[in-house]
Design an enzyme around this catalytic site. Sequence first.
Site, PDB file in Angstrom:
ATOM      1  N   LYS A  34      -8.214   5.225  -0.233  1.00 32.66           N
ATOM      2  CA  LYS A  34      -7.196   6.251  -0.495  1.00 32.66           C
ATOM      3  C   LYS A  34      -7.070   6.519  -1.995  1.00 32.66           C
ATOM      4  O   LYS A  34      -7.129   7.668  -2.438  1.00 32.66           O
ATOM      5  CB  LYS A  34      -5.835   5.780   0.056  1.00 32.66           C
ATOM      6  CG  LYS A  34      -4.656   6.578  -0.470  1.00 32.66           C
ATOM      7  CD  LYS A  34      -3.351   6.146   0.136  1.00 32.66           C
ATOM      8  CE  LYS A  34      -2.604   5.065  -0.597  1.00 32.66           C
ATOM      9  NZ  LYS A  34      -1.915   5.453  -1.831  1.00 32.66           N
ATOM     10  N   ASN A  35      -6.893   5.448  -2.781  1.00 35.59           N
ATOM     11  CA  ASN A  35      -6.605   5.645  -4.194  1.00 35.59           C
ATOM     12  C   ASN A  35      -7.788   6.193  -4.980  1.00 35.59           C
ATOM     13  O   ASN A  35      -7.623   6.781  -6.040  1.00 35.59           O
ATOM     14  CB  ASN A  35      -6.100   4.341  -4.826  1.00 35.59           C
ATOM     15  CG  ASN A  35      -4.699   3.999  -4.334  1.00 35.59           C
ATOM     16  OD1 ASN A  35      -4.041   4.823  -3.705  1.00 35.59           O
ATOM     17  ND2 ASN A  35      -4.244   2.780  -4.596  1.00 35.59           N
ATOM     18  N   CYS A 130      10.324   6.212  -6.612  1.00 37.92           N
ATOM     19  CA  CYS A 130      10.110   6.017  -5.184  1.00 37.92           C
ATOM     20  C   CYS A 130      10.707   4.679  -4.792  1.00 37.92           C
ATOM     21  O   CYS A 130      11.315   3.999  -5.615  1.00 37.92           O
ATOM     22  CB  CYS A 130       8.641   6.102  -4.818  1.00 37.92           C
ATOM     23  SG  CYS A 130       7.700   4.741  -5.431  1.00 37.92           S
ATOM     24  N   ARG A 135       8.712   3.851 -11.545  1.00 36.09           N
ATOM     25  CA  ARG A 135       7.369   4.371 -11.783  1.00 36.09           C
ATOM     26  C   ARG A 135       7.334   5.482 -12.833  1.00 36.09           C
ATOM     27  O   ARG A 135       7.042   6.643 -12.515  1.00 36.09           O
ATOM     28  CB  ARG A 135       6.734   4.811 -10.462  1.00 36.09           C
ATOM     29  CG  ARG A 135       6.698   3.681  -9.449  1.00 36.09           C
ATOM     30  CD  ARG A 135       5.966   4.034  -8.199  1.00 36.09           C
ATOM     31  NE  ARG A 135       4.523   3.949  -8.341  1.00 36.09           N
ATOM     32  CZ  ARG A 135       3.671   4.126  -7.348  1.00 36.09           C
ATOM     33  NH1 ARG A 135       4.113   4.414  -6.152  1.00 36.09           N
ATOM     34  NH2 ARG A 135       2.375   4.042  -7.530  1.00 36.09           N
ATOM     35  N   ASP A 321      -0.612  -4.245  -3.955  1.00 40.53           N
ATOM     36  CA  ASP A 321      -0.621  -3.537  -2.674  1.00 40.53           C
ATOM     37  C   ASP A 321      -0.840  -4.476  -1.475  1.00 40.53           C
ATOM     38  O   ASP A 321      -0.667  -4.068  -0.332  1.00 40.53           O
ATOM     39  CB  ASP A 321      -1.701  -2.441  -2.675  1.00 40.53           C
ATOM     40  CG  ASP A 321      -1.306  -1.264  -3.560  1.00 40.53           C
ATOM     41  OD1 ASP A 321      -0.151  -1.206  -3.991  1.00 40.53           O
ATOM     42  OD2 ASP A 321      -2.174  -0.405  -3.833  1.00 40.53           O
ATOM     43  N   ARG A 413       0.232   7.422   5.602  1.00 36.32           N
ATOM     44  CA  ARG A 413      -0.132   7.852   4.253  1.00 36.32           C
ATOM     45  C   ARG A 413      -1.370   7.099   3.794  1.00 36.32           C
ATOM     46  O   ARG A 413      -2.165   7.648   3.040  1.00 36.32           O
ATOM     47  CB  ARG A 413       0.985   7.502   3.258  1.00 36.32           C
ATOM     48  CG  ARG A 413       2.180   8.415   3.246  1.00 36.32           C
ATOM     49  CD  ARG A 413       3.116   7.999   2.126  1.00 36.32           C
ATOM     50  NE  ARG A 413       2.334   7.719   0.933  1.00 36.32           N
ATOM     51  CZ  ARG A 413       2.542   6.703   0.102  1.00 36.32           C
ATOM     52  NH1 ARG A 413       3.550   5.871   0.298  1.00 36.32           N
ATOM     53  NH2 ARG A 413       1.768   6.494  -0.941  1.00 36.32           N
TER      54      ARG A 413
END
Length: 458
Positions: A34-35, A130, A135, A321, A413
């Site tokens: 994803k990243n 978030c 952030r 993560d 997501r």
Amino acid sequence: MICVSKNESNLNSQNLKIKGKTILKGKVKISGAKNSALVLLAASLLTNEKVILNNVPKLSDIEKMKNILKHLGVKLNSNNANNLIINSKNLHIGDNLPFELVNGLRASFFCIGPLLSRLGEVTLALPGGCKIGKRPIDQHITGLRELGANIEVENGFVNAKIQGEKKKLVGSKIFLSCPSVGATETLIMAATLAEGRTVIENAAREPEIQDLCLMLNKMGAQIQGYGDSKITIDGVEKLSGCKHKVIPDRIEAGTFLIASAATLSNITIGPVIPNHLESVLETLKATGSKILIKGNEITIKTKEIKAVNIKTAPFPGFPTDLQAPFTALMAIAKGNSEISETIYENRMGHVDLLNSMGASIQLVNNIAKIQGVDELKGQNLKGSDLRSTAALIIAALSAKDTSYIGGLEHLDRGYDCFESKLNILGANITRNFNEQIFFNQTIVDENISKNKEKFKAA
Ligand code: UD1
């Protein structure tokens, strides 16, 4: 693999019914990262030629990024489920990006470097805070200013402009006060078309940054030192199109390894790049799992779970993560462990949820002090963010009885067909629509809709 069709609009009214005490077995395919995919999509804006991306995961974050690109005049095609042909020939900024498009997708800010380099001027909404913390983006902004951009932050928007007739950024020496992944990526992208040499010191070293630099160099960029904390970029006049395969998702891979360990199972995952998982594999070995690496596949076999302390850290350290999934594993380990979150100020939302499943975790500042218990019990819970939802699913797989886990608007997501992949490994998980949550949520959504103006600068 055929994934269950998911209606985006009511994801937060769905949950997973998970049968506990599951044993996983077999092989699972790891999707593209994803990243990486998110930043590579932004990087494709740096050329007016075609970029072909392979191994793009099917995720709601990727869909959001695709919608942002479409709004910028980019043509997107694909000839199979995981490939994207990106054509940014007609790139334009037009109106500001609508709030609905950038809301909730921090990666939307990645577009600032490419848009500034190609168009000379851009206004973007601040990505906002978030659930896992504030952030900030100060490092992105300070770095872009060092490259000569004039930047003003006003009413929740960032206005960036390159002064001078040439409309070109100018290479510079930038020292990041923290090795931010996003800031390193923003500045690399901005520097590729700048005049002269840029040196980024204290740069992040994450594999996704290496993937970005590999793709940019294929496009004609001159980047050296990526994977190290000092990256040198010699600006070029123009970048061309290229074909690039997104690297495997090390966080998805780690999540499956932890799920396997928590259920005392034996599974094989692949394709992966084992080097990207070194700290995770070493930690899992310390917890008593046997790990076998064969080419781009990893097999894990677990008969016991020993307590191990971890501290999250930038790559090559233990990834933040995977902190929540690992906490779920330590909750049922033999003995006491401590898990310190050092990257985010507020990434412990899963602790109370795990405690309600019978875990014994005390949170002191950002350290989870865990007393391992024999087993967790099934519960009806909702994950508070992407990785906490994954952690609850892992806990539910290992727990006795059945659990109902919500938070799928977060899960989808970042995990491509998560429950389908677990079911292939022998789990018993069904996705359900929860009428009660839907009706309560509809009322909340209506209120949000009425107050949308207020949220514009969020
Ligand atoms: C990326 C990943 C995310 C991962 C994180 C850390 C993407 C899309 N997301 O997020 O999954 O958890 O790296 O590995 O790639 N910070 C500042 N100022 C800045 C930027 C960051 O203080 O200008 C701080 C943040 O508040 C945070 C820490 O630095 O505490 C790490 O953030 P960063 O590395 O930038 O993470 P992201 O790029 O947002």
